[in-house]
Design an enzyme around this catalytic site. Structure first.
Site, short mmCIF file in Angstrom:
data_model
loop_
_atom_site.label_atom_id
_atom_site.label_comp_id
_atom_site.label_asym_id
_atom_site.label_seq_id
_atom_site.Cartn_x
_atom_site.Cartn_y
_atom_site.Cartn_z
N GLU A 202 0.84 -1.21 0.00
CA GLU A 202 0.00 0.00 0.00
C GLU A 202 0.87 1.25 0.00
OE1 GLU A 202 -3.98 -0.59 2.34
OE2 GLU A 202 -2.31 -1.34 3.56
N LYS B 62 -11.99 3.90 1.42
CA LYS B 62 -10.82 3.17 0.94
C LYS B 62 -11.32 1.99 0.12
CE LYS B 62 -6.46 1.20 2.54
NZ LYS B 62 -5.62 0.88 3.71
#
Length: 123
Positions: free
Chosen positions: A25, A102
């Site tokens: 990420e 997200k």
């Protein structure tokens, strides 16, 4: 007597960020979205018809996008708080509700979105 607060909402503010717990990420990044509701008294602006008497939602949106695309953090909880702090820095905003999305979170089962919603007051 308590002043009744009005709401200005901006939804779907988007920016590419590098937030998350996992190394991929932080390396690859992903799109984050935010919805913000600003609580303020809009009567002065309604009376004057002058943007200087309200909160400029374009400037707020730019500040939110800067946080979403800014310094990486591990948690969406931290990211949400930073967005709230940025919005509360605008004169006139008494309260803010922030939802951070997200949608590309690293989850191994099918899902549509991950969100966190917080409400913070000027204190």
């Amino acid at each position: 007597m308590t002043t009744q607060l009005d709401r200005i909402q901006v939804t779907g503010i988007r920016a590419f960020g590098y937030h998350g717990v996992f190394a991929e990420e932080r390396r690859d990044g992903q799109e984050f979205r935010a919805d913000v509701t600003l609580w303020l008294d809009t009567r002065p602006a309604a009376a004057s018809d002058d943007v200087a008497d309200t909160v400029h939602y374009g400037e707020v949106s730019e500040a939110v996008a800067a946080v979403l695309g800014g310094e990486p953090v591990d948690l969406v909880e931290t990211l949400s708080q930073r967005v709230a702090d940025a919005v509360l820095a605008f004169d006139g905003v008494q309260r803010v509700t922030v939802t951070v999305h997200k949608p590309d979170a690293p989850i191994t089962v099918p899902f549509d979105d991950v969100t966190i919603t917080i409400t913070r007051d000027r204190a």
